[in-house]
Enzyme design. Sequence first.
Site, PDB file in Angstrom:
ATOM      1  N   TYR A  54       0.784  -1.359   0.028  1.00 12.85           N
ATOM      2  CA  TYR A  54      -0.076   0.154   0.027  1.00 12.85           C
ATOM      3  C   TYR A  54       0.776   1.333   0.085  1.00 12.85           C
ATOM      4  O   TYR A  54       2.075   1.131   0.089  1.00 12.85           O
ATOM      5  CB  TYR A  54      -1.023   0.203   1.047  1.00 12.85           C
ATOM      6  CG  TYR A  54      -0.703  -0.131   2.540  1.00 12.85           C
ATOM      7  CD1 TYR A  54       0.483   0.363   3.066  1.00 12.85           C
ATOM      8  CD2 TYR A  54      -1.709  -0.379   3.335  1.00 12.85           C
ATOM      9  CE1 TYR A  54       0.610   0.086   4.614  1.00 12.85           C
ATOM     10  CE2 TYR A  54      -1.628  -0.584   4.775  1.00 12.85           C
ATOM     11  CZ  TYR A  54      -0.308  -0.302   5.294  1.00 12.85           C
ATOM     12  OH  TYR A  54      -0.284  -0.173   6.578  1.00 12.85           O
ATOM     13  N   GLU A  55       0.031   2.387  -0.214  1.00 14.23           N
ATOM     14  CA  GLU A  55       0.836   3.703  -0.549  1.00 14.23           C
ATOM     15  C   GLU A  55       1.726   3.365  -1.743  1.00 14.23           C
ATOM     16  O   GLU A  55       2.756   4.091  -1.514  1.00 14.23           O
ATOM     17  CB  GLU A  55       1.624   4.046   0.803  1.00 14.23           C
ATOM     18  CG  GLU A  55       0.834   4.163   2.008  1.00 14.23           C
ATOM     19  CD  GLU A  55      -0.444   5.097   1.961  1.00 14.23           C
ATOM     20  OE1 GLU A  55      -0.790   5.856   0.855  1.00 14.23           O
ATOM     21  OE2 GLU A  55      -1.633   4.937   2.874  1.00 14.23           O
ATOM     22  N   GLY A  56       1.409   2.764  -2.828  1.00 14.72           N
ATOM     23  CA  GLY A  56       2.427   2.735  -3.862  1.00 14.72           C
ATOM     24  C   GLY A  56       3.286   1.438  -3.642  1.00 14.72           C
ATOM     25  O   GLY A  56       4.054   1.351  -2.628  1.00 14.72           O
TER      26      GLY A  56
END
Lengths: 596, 596
Positions: A439-441
């Site tokens: 997550y978050e890229g």
Amino acid sequence: MQVYDAPLRDMRFVLNELHNDDGFGDLPAFEEFTPDLTDAILEEASKFCREVLLPLNRSGDEEGCTHENGAVRTPKGFREAYDQFTEAGWAALASDPEWGGQGLPEAVNKLVEEMICSANLSFSLYPGLTHGGTTAIEGHGSDELKQKWLPKMVSGEWAGTMCLTEPHCGTDLGMLRTKAEPQEDGSFKITGSKIFISSGDHDLTPNIVHLVLARMPDAPKGVKGISLFLVPKFLPNADFEPGDANGVNCAAIEHKMGLKASATCQMNFDGSTGWLVGEPNKGMAAMFTMMNTERVSVGIQGLGVGEAAYQSAVWYAKDRVQGRSLSGTKYPEKAADPIIVHPDVRRMLMTMRAYNEGCRMLSAWVSRALDAQKHSPDADVRAKAEDFTALMTPVVKALFTDLASESANLAVQVYGGHGYIRESGVEQYARDARICQIYEGTNGIQALDLVGRKMGAHFGRNLRSFFHPVSEFIEESKGDGPMEKMIEGLERAFGALQLSTATIAQKGLADPEEAGAAATDYLRLMGLVAMGYCFAKATKVAGLQLFFGTEDKAFYEAKIKTATFYFERILPQATASFLAIKSGKKSMMALADDEF
Amino acid sequence: MQVYDAPLRDMRFVLNELHNDDGFGDLPAFEEFTPDLTDAILEEASKFCREVLLPLNRSGDEEGCTHENGAVRTPKGFREAYDQFTEAGWAALASDPEWGGQGLPEAVNKLVEEMICSANLSFSLYPGLTHGGTTAIEGHGSDELKQKWLPKMVSGEWAGTMCLTEPHCGTDLGMLRTKAEPQEDGSFKITGSKIFISSGDHDLTPNIVHLVLARMPDAPKGVKGISLFLVPKFLPNADFEPGDANGVNCAAIEHKMGLKASATCQMNFDGSTGWLVGEPNKGMAAMFTMMNTERVSVGIQGLGVGEAAYQSAVWYAKDRVQGRSLSGTKYPEKAADPIIVHPDVRRMLMTMRAYNEGCRMLSAWVSRALDAQKHSPDADVRAKAEDFTALMTPVVKALFTDLASESANLAVQVYGGHGYIRESGVEQYARDARICQIYEGTNGIQALDLVGRKMGAHFGRNLRSFFHPVSEFIEESKGDGPMEKMIEGLERAFGALQLSTATIAQKGLADPEEAGAAATDYLRLMGLVAMGYCFAKATKVAGLQLFFGTEDKAFYEAKIKTATFYFERILPQATASFLAIKSGKKSMMALADDEF
């Protein structure tokens, strides 16, 4: 067994002893945060994490969140823990005093974040997402928005979220469809569906403030037509208390591999009232403000889980007796020796330990830069700090989380069969840590950010903010007898990094796929060099302490031993990364899509 | 989505084309198993796995096994699938025709095993453990035991287990406490508790035959006082059908990270009647017969899961559209390009692919040796084959399962956020695969077996069974134009392996901890060389096919591309392993136990 006690001595080391010469300086804004005060804060935080958050970690995993009649319930004990958390002021720790925050330096705050993530990763997301939201509002919102919303969010009275992803678009936000229709009063009606929304709904706070990416009518296509909106669950009434429902609904929660006590929600916005944050169509910029803050924090999440996994593995390796030491019985009074005597168990423990200490040192360096970039009175220092954090954000995010999964899995391995049983608590670390790489890229996206954006930015200025201190350190440390082998190792790995940089810059200019093919290995190589640099510096600091005499001999000696292990057993991975980078994209791209 | 279709073309390649010159020969015992026949068997097995076992994989994970009123229930559909499995004769595939088996060569059987594990790892354990049991009885049991029990077990009518581990002893079996008291009729009363017993109880068969390690009264201490007993759940009546209960009870089942449809039981034996298998106090030898069979099979389990994870990731990488190719739009008709166009996604897919193909080639080689060791008419060949399988058993077990976990986690990464959601089915592969690194001897124990037992055995004869063919191949392939770089790479890695062998042999003689400290890296290095050798051989075979013209151009070209990727991107890891080995034990053992 899940065991955790904050590594306070090591935290004080990275905070007060290691990075004093990094050029980011002692910041006047933080004069009041003396080592005595920060010590006290770290002690208190450690106690809170151990006594309140840790005991809810496994029960939270077992129970998970539930979704009934449209509402989400967090596991037993989470609400009480959250109340204690906000009442004690932990939620407001790093925020601006203007909005009720305590203005703690990031250098200290990130250590507290690490503790919270060690004790209870799922719990950390509730205040964590709120903090991401406040950063975006602070950075881009109007004064009116700030004054109205920030105090409630900074105190933790109301929580926050980031609503980016939609079913058909995660990484590629250009495709997003959520609509924002302007109203006469300047507000917008937001309509659309979002998925994977951490803390999208829960029972910890009476209101939740969503920061939602959406498109206005006639907005340009792709990412240039996205705006950011503040959309509360309940519209505030005249007293700015939760009033009418705002058409924000949680349709379902996801059943996940881990992180089960964190509610991951499918959210529907049905003509919900929202207010623009920042300029129209500049939502991506505001989103990246949140995202960059969050990316460093996700790295810290990884470190937190890695540390908890390490401590839990050490506990077991001392407790479990099995077989005898290869060099002769070590604990004759026991039926067998504790497994910590076995070299292969040592290998696992030392690897985890080196990862955690390496990441913590690097994180402390980046945190000092985060502080300097905001608070240094010197514009040059601010600029240099910004270059450095821009460069290191993807490294911290991807490196720390990759190593965290590795550590968590090593912890399971130390436990053997018992580690595979849920009761042991260690397999939870492996399941929880796994999301941090995504997550978050995803970590692949971090690597692309590094080679595609950060590496070449400002003609390599970002890179120089890291390369200069490393090469200076190597130069000044050469011929330093006891450190000779270490410095040689660092120089070799750093040379490989420089050569890789040149190769990628050259090839990537002609063919961006060449940069893409090198990205993940390049990020790992940079991370290995950065940790190596920190370990070499730490060895120097520790060596001086030991030379001049210290009461804390054991700590400094152990630091040098761990550094030596890092150089002998982990840094050699740099060669493999270098060779992979050198080979280029050809073999990676050789198969046609339909040959798979 | 869980996607699986057996890679039949690649299986035929490793079975019929790759290893014909390995010196293990075409075995007269298997003359009847012509390529046409084995093709038909593989086709049928593939169909059964895809149609019957695969659809139960995710539902089995969701439902898990249940334990109620002392009995274990497998998930919905497992019983029917097991009935179909035994009725179609799959259970008896590799067993001796004397006991009702079909006498299939291991070279073919291991491919079927791989398919079963790809489709449903949990299911595979029920017949898998039975097979381990029959091997022990065949190898060590009296004629009476064989004639009575084997037919029931070979057909799969009754299932089997291996009862080794106790709460306080897993690796260190010398500490085990389960007692065996001799009775006047020659049988024994078995009393004790066992944990982690796979298939310890279930509802698939009317009887379960436990093979239990226990101590007779006055047996020598430690592993030299352990005997093996056959203990059925129900005592057979006069017709050899399940009769009276035998005091064998399942006290509980474990709640695990994964493998949830396989019942892992805590078993109590309460004065249960059992019969000695093999000689008194020679239980460890019989146990190792089971264990060695199982260790290779656990390696195959890893390969199976790795292949399923790979296929599921490829499916998603073609289905999911996100972003555009760095070299310009590839699929203009779609809203975005499928993510398979992105180099970093390729990196992950190619890595999994190379791991799977590499492991499958190595496994096929070892399987041929397993056949030759039993069935070659030439005593020298039998001896050489035995040397080779002894050496490779720990490598197959540890290497394949380490790579399987890596592959499964890469598959999760290809899916991004969706991979973390249980619905996607890929995170199950990561949870399921994880146990393979642990059971049947942790991978650390495999590495110790390799350096401590196999490496030095018979003055290095085991090693020579592997080193000779590799060095011969390198010699004869030098100057082979198109393969030049590959052979150079193989030679370098092989050189590192030889040097490491010498270092470990020399240091380890003086200090066994030196061997222990090198073990895991040494096993990995040997595995990398073994896969590299297989890939280089495959390239030669494929190159000849392409040179002389073939209808299957695409297959051979893809094989060479994957081999090239292996040499450029994966084999360089050998350098890191070599440097780690070279550094010795010092930094690993430097911290005192209480410094952790």
